[in-house]
Design a protein around this motif. Structure first.
Motif, short mmCIF file in Angstrom:
data_model
loop_
_atom_site.label_atom_id
_atom_site.label_comp_id
_atom_site.label_asym_id
_atom_site.label_seq_id
_atom_site.Cartn_x
_atom_site.Cartn_y
_atom_site.Cartn_z
N GLU A 56 0.80 -1.22 0.00
CA GLU A 56 0.00 0.00 0.00
C GLU A 56 0.83 1.28 0.00
O GLU A 56 0.36 2.32 -0.45
CB GLU A 56 -0.94 0.03 1.22
CG GLU A 56 -1.79 -1.21 1.42
CD GLU A 56 -2.91 -1.34 0.39
OE1 GLU A 56 -3.17 -0.35 -0.34
OE2 GLU A 56 -3.53 -2.42 0.32
N ARG A 72 0.50 -3.46 -7.97
CA ARG A 72 -0.96 -3.40 -8.04
C ARG A 72 -1.41 -3.05 -9.45
O ARG A 72 -2.38 -3.61 -9.96
CB ARG A 72 -1.51 -2.39 -7.03
CG ARG A 72 -1.55 -2.93 -5.60
CD ARG A 72 -2.19 -1.95 -4.66
NE ARG A 72 -1.35 -0.78 -4.45
CZ ARG A 72 -1.77 0.48 -4.51
NH1 ARG A 72 -3.04 0.73 -4.74
NH2 ARG A 72 -0.94 1.48 -4.31
N PHE A 106 -3.90 -5.31 -11.71
CA PHE A 106 -5.20 -4.85 -12.24
C PHE A 106 -5.22 -4.87 -13.76
O PHE A 106 -6.22 -5.20 -14.38
CB PHE A 106 -5.48 -3.42 -11.77
CG PHE A 106 -5.99 -3.32 -10.37
CD1 PHE A 106 -6.99 -4.17 -9.92
CD2 PHE A 106 -5.50 -2.36 -9.50
CE1 PHE A 106 -7.48 -4.07 -8.63
CE2 PHE A 106 -5.98 -2.25 -8.21
CZ PHE A 106 -6.97 -3.10 -7.77
N ASN A 107 -4.15 -4.43 -14.38
CA ASN A 107 -4.14 -4.27 -15.84
C ASN A 107 -2.72 -4.38 -16.35
O ASN A 107 -1.98 -3.41 -16.42
CB ASN A 107 -4.74 -2.90 -16.21
CG ASN A 107 -4.79 -2.68 -17.70
OD1 ASN A 107 -4.27 -3.48 -18.47
ND2 ASN A 107 -5.42 -1.60 -18.10
N GLY A 145 -37.25 8.34 -2.04
CA GLY A 145 -35.80 8.19 -2.23
C GLY A 145 -35.31 6.88 -1.66
O GLY A 145 -35.69 6.49 -0.58
N GLU A 146 -34.50 6.20 -2.44
CA GLU A 146 -33.92 4.97 -1.93
C GLU A 146 -32.44 4.92 -2.25
O GLU A 146 -31.96 5.63 -3.10
CB GLU A 146 -34.64 3.75 -2.50
CG GLU A 146 -34.57 3.65 -4.02
CD GLU A 146 -35.28 2.42 -4.52
OE1 GLU A 146 -34.83 1.34 -4.18
OE2 GLU A 146 -36.28 2.55 -5.22
N ALA A 147 -31.79 4.07 -1.51
CA ALA A 147 -30.34 4.01 -1.69
C ALA A 147 -30.00 3.39 -3.02
O ALA A 147 -30.69 2.53 -3.50
CB ALA A 147 -29.74 3.19 -0.56
#
Lengths: 506, 365
Positions: free
Chosen positions: B214, B223, B227-228, B363-365
């Protein structure tokens, strides 16, 4: 009036964002209706609502006059709505038939019965003029064919309302022409088509009506036959749009990039680029025109170091970079806006700030003694976001994958231009982008030229080449067919050269 | 996945795994209470069915079981972050064991430097063992998975051969080493368990893992490679070099696991009839732990608990396979975490909608 789809006064709220604000979309039966809007205008949200992936906060949906509740995609399928996605969902090592029946495999006494399916597919293919061979493998057919397989998938499931999501983004000009005639065929046979796009030319060519969205709001619905491209563009962007880029006469300086007698093998092991020579000077944009697959990719990979050069030399600012590593070329002053922004341009699972640091992650100020300096990385990202107007949900910390295509491209351009490279190699910079983003990107490219940088623009879009270039080089079958001054050429001449007729290099 | 999802999904997977294990146990006619009490007893040494003083020896043994699989979890996780699947942990553990055995018996050293040399020998052997698949992948495009699996078998026999060559080898084992990680102090505070200084090695490895991945620019390029790979190459990173380095570091972690088992848990070199499964446990630990250091630490403890409880379960006539089934179910559910979160959202969404009818605040998440 018979409407196939009516989405009335649709409003959709996400936390903090109203993605659709009182949008109405009415699609007449047996017509081609275009849905036009910039990236982030709310087209995808609206389509996701129609497809049952989201529920609208307010508003109602009627299919053929009957009010319906589309709670999930299965309901949409039952209502005869089918979607041809921009990124195909096909299994490469399966045949066309196997892909089409996937999920609803026909069987006789418990044994898979592909024969009858293949027969049905053949019939459908003939009926709509799709010309698809049910027994070919997906991996062996062209992108255009693969798209037809996606269309057949919908037809096989008896869909009669077909949604095409940016269908031409992946196609060659010829394939686009064929797709347009297929779409017209489909409508003649009684289907209704909803076309999501931001390519005005195609709307003009194929659609009957066009609904325009801007920033989530409904702007209007127009009869395409009566509108000009310019009018539609203005409705979409909300201001006057310049299709041509204002730029002054180029003042070419010294040669920055010199390619001489370059030979490069393609992935089949044959020569993809043959004896190719070209110079690009500081302060000029050289456009490389050509039909897709004529050696552009191999040339670009050879210049950037992604693939090996067989023979010939490439020099940058007088240094022979032929055998340099990718990293060394970048340090030498090569900037590259790649054709495939997902594969080469970005690490999609990184945050935006991490992507901005990708070339200099191991040197100061981004790293010191091998440790990352996250504060500097964030600061750099915030500066670029501000300077280049890159929009994203959570600023520098946004996962790049979640950003719109236009903003991803802006991010790459910001990163490359910010390094201020001597040579900017730009490949298909506006593929799949909307008018507003294209205008912006073109402006930035011309600005680089005016800062006395050399720009090599590789594009399949002849309009783009003609708009931006000071000189145009044409590649055919891996060979240079000629270099002409932009002022003294036109589409016709370039078209002939792209088909292989040679012109004396001047 | 969002941050909180990364925590909730594995937790749900663990609960579901335990639930299925419980149901199976009920079907087999045994009371699940015994299973839970054994599990708890094996971890903290407190018997809820027969209340009495806490016996910390159980806790010590639980850590002894957990330590090597935390290390192999780190090993698998490290490779995975670079986009590689190191299934060769098994072989790397064994050569690590053998190398530390050889170093302990043959090096003319003593005291702490000798101990450190033994640990380094283990790590180095693991790194070399993982270097082989790494370099073959890069130079010859031979998939690391295939090479690594085959090297597991080679590793078993090679390490046995090494142990057999030791001067004090007799009856499938060597004499006790002149140095070891054994700790009278740790044993004394845990009622004479086998707990040893390997715990320090594990903690250091956890910190190194976190910092390397990290915080360093090297970790950044690993990393990116994970990933790519093409994107990393295009950005000028030395992708091939990263692959080899990542495999070597991964192998070193597995080698360390072998070293602490040999130097700490046993204190003598052993000839083995078969691999002991630490490498494969590491795959589960890395998967459930989400390939980050804290997750791997916690997942290592979880699988350590399921491992250490098996003999005690057997003693109570509870088939020890129940623990294996629970482990397997947890792995299965973790692999299905996207689907699980989907179900969770549907259920939560349904509750929310009921709220809306009442409160009408939309409204909804």
């Amino acid at each position: 009036m018979n409407y196939a789809i009516e989405m009335l006064n649709i409003t959709k709220d996400f936390p903090g964002i109203r993605a659709n604000d009182n949008v109405t979309l009415q699609v007449k039966d047996r017509s081609i209706h275009a849905l036009l809007g910039e990236n982030g205008a709310g087209k995808s949200t609206l389509m996701s609502i129609l497809f049952g992936l989201y529920q609208p906060t307010e508003g109602c949906i009627k299919i053929r006059g009957k009010e319906v509740k589309i709670t999930d995609p299965n309901v949409a399928n039952e209502l005869g709505i089918g979607m041809v996605h921009q990124h195909f969902k096909l299994v490469e090592c399966f045949t066309v038939t196997e892909n089409i029946v996937l999920g609803m495999e026909p069987h006789k006494n418990g044994v898979l019965d592909l024969k009858s399916a293949a027969k049905k597919i053949k019939e459908l293919s003939e009926m709509y003029g799709l010309n698809v061979d049910p027994d070919s493998l997906i991996s062996e057919i062209s992108v255009g064919m693969q798209q037809r397989v996606e269309i057949l998938k919908m037809l096989y499931r008896n869909a009669d309302i077909l949604i095409f999501d940016e269908p031409t983004a992946v196609l060659t000009p010829q394939e686009i022409t064929e797709l347009i005639s297929i779409m017209k065929n489909l409508v003649n046979e009684g289907k209704t088509i909803l076309l999501i796009t931001h390519k005005l030319k195609e709307i003009k060519a194929v659609a009957d009506e066009c609904t325009v969205l801007r920033r989530g709001k409904y702007i209007g619905t127009i009869n395409v036959a009566e509108a000009t491209e310019k009018q539609m563009a203005e409705m979409m962007v909300g201001r006057e749009v310049n299709f041509s880029v204002a730029k002054e006469e180029a003042k070419p300086g010294d040669v920055v990039l010199s390619i001489s007698h370059l030979n490069v093998k393609n992935n089949k092991g044959l020569l993809g680029v043959k004896d190719f020579s070209l110079d690009v000077r500081a302060g000029e944009i050289v456009g490389l025109a050509g039909i897709d697959g004529n050696g552009q990719t191999e040339l670009v990979h050879a210049l950037t170091g992604l693939c090996k050069i067989e023979s010939g030399t490439v020099t940058l600012n007088g240094n022979d970079i032929t055998n340099y590593s990718i990293k060394k070329r970048i340090e030498e002053g090569l900037g590259h806006i790649p054709e495939d922004r997902h594969k080469h341009g970005l690490v999609l699972d990184f945050t935006l700030e991490e992507n901005f640091a990708i070339h200099a992650y191991n040197v100061e100020p981004f790293a010191k003694n091998g440790f990352l300096n996250k504060a500097e990385i964030t600061k750099n990202a915030e500066r670029l976001i501000e300077q280049f107007d890159v929009r994203s949900g959570q600023g520098a910390k946004t996962i790049t994958r979640s950003m719109s295509g236009g903003n991803q491209q802006k991010a790459i351009i910001a990163r490359e231009i910010d390094r201020s490279p001597e040579l900017l190699l730009v490949v298909q910079p506006t593929r799949g982008l909307d008018v507003g983003a294209i205008e912006y990107i073109h402006k930035r490219i011309v600005e680089e030229r005016d800062k006395n940088k050399a720009v090599l623009l590789v594009s399949l879009e002849l309009d783009e080449i003609l708009n931006l270039s000071d000189r145009v080089a044409v590649i055919f079958n891996g060979e240079l067919t000629g270099v002409v001054d932009r002022k003294n050429t036109d589409e016709n001449e370039l078209g002939l050269m792209m088909a292989g007729s040679k012109k004396e290099v001047n | 996945m969002k941050k909180y999802e990364k925590i909730i999904a594995p937790l749900l997977a663990i609960l579901l795994g335990i639930l299925i294990g419980t149901i199976l146990l009920v079907f087999s006619g045994k009371s699940p209470i015994y299973m839970f009490s054994t599990l708890i007893k094996s971890v903290i040494g407190y018997d809820i069915l027969k209340p009495g003083p806490i016996n910390l020896r159980y806790f010590g043994e639980f850590l002894v079981f957990s330590m090597p699989i935390i290390l192999t979890g780190l090993s698998v996780g490290f490779a995975y972050r670079t986009g590689l699947f190191n299934i060769g942990g098994e072989g790397q553990v064994l050569v690590g064991s053998a190398a530390s055995t050889a170093a302990a018996l043959l090096l003319p050293m003593s005291g702490v430097p000798h101990l450190i040399a033994c640990l380094l020998a283990g790590a180095l052997a693991g790194a070399i063992w993982a270097f082989i698949p790494g370099i073959l992948q890069v130079k010859k495009n031979i998939n690391v998975v295939v090479t690594a699996i085959m090297l597991n078998y080679v590793g078993l026999h090679f390490s046995n051969w090494v142990v057999q060559q030791m001067p004090t080898f007799a009856k499938a084992k060597t004499d006790y080493f002149p140095v070891s990680l054994k700790s009278p102090f740790l044993a004394s505070i845990t009622n004479n368990s086998r707990l040893h200084w390997g715990i320090i090695v594990v903690l250091v490895a956890l910190v190194i893992y976190h910092v390397l991945i990290e915080k360093t620019s090297f970790g950044y390029s690993l990393r990116a490679t994970g990933f790519n790979r093409e994107g990393a190459r295009y950005a000028g990173m030395k992708v091939d070099r990263n692959v080899v380095y990542a495999m070597m570091i991964s192998g070193a972690m597995a080698g360390l696991a072998g070293a602490i088992i040999t130097l700490g848990t046993f204190g003598y070199g052993r000839q083995l009839g078969a691999s002991e499964g630490y490498g494969f446990d590491g795959i589960a630990v890395a998967l459930v732990g989400g390939c980050n250091s804290i997750g791997i630490f916690l997942a290592g403890l979880l699988f350590g608990a399921l491992k250490v409880a098996q003999p005690a379960m057997q003693a109570l006539q509870i088939p020890k396979d129940i623990a294996t089934i629970i482990s397997a179910c947890i792995i299965l559910f973790v692999s299905m975490q996207y689907g699980i979160m989907d179900v969770v959202y549907k259920v939560v969404g349904r509750f929310k909608k009921k709220d809306e009818v009442v409160t009408k605040d939309g409204g909804e998440a």
